[in-house]
Design a protein around this motif. Structure first.
Motif, PDB file in Angstrom:
ATOM      1  N   ASP A  35      14.502 -70.950 -27.083  1.00 50.74           N
ATOM      2  CA  ASP A  35      15.170 -70.146 -26.061  1.00 50.74           C
ATOM      3  C   ASP A  35      15.275 -70.984 -24.793  1.00 50.74           C
ATOM      4  O   ASP A  35      14.274 -71.234 -24.112  1.00 50.74           O
ATOM      5  CB  ASP A  35      14.383 -68.861 -25.776  1.00 50.74           C
ATOM      6  N   VAL A  36      16.479 -71.414 -24.485  1.00 56.54           N
ATOM      7  CA  VAL A  36      16.680 -72.321 -23.358  1.00 56.54           C
ATOM      8  C   VAL A  36      17.077 -71.531 -22.116  1.00 56.54           C
ATOM      9  O   VAL A  36      18.032 -70.760 -22.150  1.00 56.54           O
ATOM     10  CB  VAL A  36      17.770 -73.359 -23.683  1.00 56.54           C
ATOM     11  N   PRO A  37      16.349 -71.706 -21.013  1.00 53.55           N
ATOM     12  CA  PRO A  37      16.752 -71.044 -19.758  1.00 53.55           C
ATOM     13  C   PRO A  37      18.157 -71.480 -19.362  1.00 53.55           C
ATOM     14  O   PRO A  37      18.547 -72.637 -19.572  1.00 53.55           O
ATOM     15  CB  PRO A  37      15.711 -71.545 -18.739  1.00 53.55           C
ATOM     16  N   PRO A  38      18.941 -70.589 -18.779  1.00 48.04           N
ATOM     17  CA  PRO A  38      20.337 -70.918 -18.469  1.00 48.04           C
ATOM     18  C   PRO A  38      20.500 -72.066 -17.478  1.00 48.04           C
ATOM     19  O   PRO A  38      21.533 -72.735 -17.476  1.00 48.04           O
ATOM     20  CB  PRO A  38      20.889 -69.607 -17.888  1.00 48.04           C
ATOM     21  N   ASP A  39      19.494 -72.290 -16.634  1.00 47.59           N
ATOM     22  CA  ASP A  39      19.617 -73.348 -15.625  1.00 47.59           C
ATOM     23  C   ASP A  39      18.974 -74.668 -16.068  1.00 47.59           C
ATOM     24  O   ASP A  39      18.875 -75.605 -15.286  1.00 47.59           O
ATOM     25  CB  ASP A  39      18.986 -72.897 -14.306  1.00 47.59           C
ATOM     26  N   PHE A  40      18.551 -74.747 -17.329  1.00 46.03           N
ATOM     27  CA  PHE A  40      17.889 -75.957 -17.817  1.00 46.03           C
ATOM     28  C   PHE A  40      18.921 -77.031 -18.138  1.00 46.03           C
ATOM     29  O   PHE A  40      19.987 -76.748 -18.688  1.00 46.03           O
ATOM     30  CB  PHE A  40      17.078 -75.635 -19.078  1.00 46.03           C
ATOM     31  N   LYS A  41      18.577 -78.274 -17.795  1.00 47.10           N
ATOM     32  CA  LYS A  41      19.481 -79.382 -18.127  1.00 47.10           C
ATOM     33  C   LYS A  41      18.688 -80.668 -18.322  1.00 47.10           C
ATOM     34  O   LYS A  41      17.729 -80.943 -17.603  1.00 47.10           O
ATOM     35  CB  LYS A  41      20.535 -79.586 -17.042  1.00 47.10           C
ATOM     36  N   ILE A  42      19.143 -81.438 -19.301  1.00 46.44           N
ATOM     37  CA  ILE A  42      18.613 -82.764 -19.569  1.00 46.44           C
ATOM     38  C   ILE A  42      19.637 -83.802 -19.112  1.00 46.44           C
ATOM     39  O   ILE A  42      20.846 -83.629 -19.337  1.00 46.44           O
ATOM     40  CB  ILE A  42      18.338 -82.958 -21.069  1.00 46.44           C
ATOM     41  N   SER A  43      19.164 -84.862 -18.491  1.00 41.09           N
ATOM     42  CA  SER A  43      20.021 -86.005 -18.163  1.00 41.09           C
ATOM     43  C   SER A  43      19.609 -87.167 -19.062  1.00 41.09           C
ATOM     44  O   SER A  43      18.489 -87.668 -18.961  1.00 41.09           O
ATOM     45  CB  SER A  43      19.873 -86.400 -16.693  1.00 41.09           C
ATOM     46  N   VAL A  44      20.513 -87.562 -19.949  1.00 40.94           N
ATOM     47  CA  VAL A  44      20.274 -88.708 -20.827  1.00 40.94           C
ATOM     48  C   VAL A  44      20.842 -89.943 -20.138  1.00 40.94           C
ATOM     49  O   VAL A  44      22.038 -89.986 -19.826  1.00 40.94           O
ATOM     50  CB  VAL A  44      20.947 -88.519 -22.201  1.00 40.94           C
ATOM     51  N   ILE A  45      19.984 -90.930 -19.898  1.00 39.78           N
ATOM     52  CA  ILE A  45      20.398 -92.149 -19.206  1.00 39.78           C
ATOM     53  C   ILE A  45      20.383 -93.321 -20.177  1.00 39.78           C
ATOM     54  O   ILE A  45      19.368 -93.579 -20.838  1.00 39.78           O
ATOM     55  CB  ILE A  45      19.475 -92.442 -18.006  1.00 39.78           C
TER      56      ILE A  45
END
Length: 383
Positions: A35-45
């Motif tokens: 269950d992913v929070p709506p404001d969650f984000k990953i930055s792949v560098i």
């Protein structure tokens, strides 16, 4: 003299058995419903330089992630490539299947190009969880989902992921043995790093598969203090975050879905400069425990080589000689077997003794070669 050899190598045998126990203690993280929070984000560098042969395959892997694309963005930091890397990335940008950004960095002399690329990416990225990998890597479809789950469940400040070498179809027996030897040797580094992290003594990780909280990176000042070292964007950051937040906030992600695969070196020159680059981090590491471990491993392999050579010089093979050698090789074999099987090489058990036989020469050579500063990487002379 044999008592000295037996004592040093016996201690090494105990250490290998301890590593086996630590590896078995690391819990395998199950892949649960996320269950992913709506404001969650990953930055792949992804720092790249001249990766036209590989970057498209990695971006294809990222397009197939089970984690919804709205939860992650991808930053490709092109460090003055002279091939078609930028052109290939721009083709993926046009497809709009990924939240993908290409940043072209100025071709300027810097001590650590990779640290610069990551730092510049973080000025633009919006994710709270940062994941780094390399342009020549492959990732599974559940790679980002595993990291997201681990972070959301644990609140980790840093997550170290497993890395191995890709299986290829070598053109010769020599090429096959080179790939096997590199894979088994590299597996030992991944396994030792994971076990020491589990034991509360974080020492090694790999920037090809590394995640950390953006806030944690900022809290420790990023790469400040180690920016002059060409390598070490992974291990020095691991140590800084560990010191600031404590080891209980650091995790090794033990799950096959989280494994990243990269390419083994296909030439002696490339292999030499890669290993010198890795060893250069140890040469500037001021931690007493790390320095003592490096000296101990060097000594164990020096004594092993002496034991291997001695029978040819004295024309005698004693029970004591064989016993001491078995003290090194059997526990070492058990540990390596555990790691390579986790990394998907169950059929390679028979190769381990061959690699073990030549490993002391490898350790002694690169232990001494690393004392010489400077190496070539990605077409640049670095120190």
């Amino acid at each position: 003299m044999l008592y000295l050899f037996g004592g040093v190598i016996g201690g090494y045998a105990v250490a290998c058995l301890w590593l086996c126990w630590q590896w078995l203690r690391i819990p395998k993280r199950p892949l649960n419903h996320l269950d992913v929070p709506p404001d969650f984000k990953i930055s792949v560098i992804i720092p790249v330089r001249n990766e036209a042969a590989h970057i498209g395959v990695l971006l294809n892997d990222l397009e197939r992630q089970t984690l919804a694309s709205k939860y992650f963005e991808v930053w490709v930091m092109d460090d003055a490539s002279t091939d078609k890397t930028a052109e290939i990335v721009n083709e993926f940008v046009q497809k709009k299947m990924l939240n993908l950004q290409l940043v072209s960095l100025v071709n300027a002399p810097v001590s650590s190009p990779k640290k610069r690329a990551i730092t510049e990416a973080l000025k633009r990225a919006s994710g709270q969880l940062i994941i780094t990998t390399d342009g020549d890597c492959r990732v599974g479809e559940r790679w980002l989902e595993m990291f997201a789950q681990t972070y959301l469940e644990t609140g980790a400040k840093l997550i170290s992921g497993p890395v191995t070498f890709l299986k290829t179809a070598p053109t010769s027996v020599v090429a096959r043995m080179g790939e096997v030897a590199q894979t088994i040797e590299f597996s030992s580094l991944i396994g030792v790093g994971a076990c020491l992290l589990e034991a509360g003594h974080p020492t090694m990780c790999n920037g090809a598969n590394l995640a950390y909280e953006r806030a944690a990176f900022e809290a420790v000042g990023g790469f400040a203090g180690v920016e002059q070292v060409a390598s070490g964007d992974d291990e020095f950051l691991l140590q800084k975050i560990s010191k600031h937040f404590g080891v209980e906030k650091l995790y090794f992600l033990k799950n096959e879905a989280a494994v990243v695969s990269t390419h083994a070196q296909d030439s002696w020159q490339g292999f030499y400069h890669q290993r010198i680059r890795w060893a250069s981090k140890w040469a500037v590491n001021k931690r007493l425990a790390t320095m003592l471990v490096a000296i101990w491993v060097f000594l164990v392999n020096l004594l092993t080589l002496i034991l291997l050579i001695a029978p040819f010089c004295e024309n005698v093979v004693s029970f004591e000689f064989c016993t001491i050698l078995m003290l090194k090789y059997v526990p070492e074999f058990l540990f390596l077997r555990l790691i390579i099987r986790f990394l998907g090489r169950k059929s390679w058990d028979l190769y381990i003794p061959i690699v073990q036989l030549f490993y002391p020469i490898y350790v002694l050579f690169f232990g001494l070669a690393a004392q010489r500063k400077g190496y070539v990487w990605k077409g640049r002379n670095l120190r």
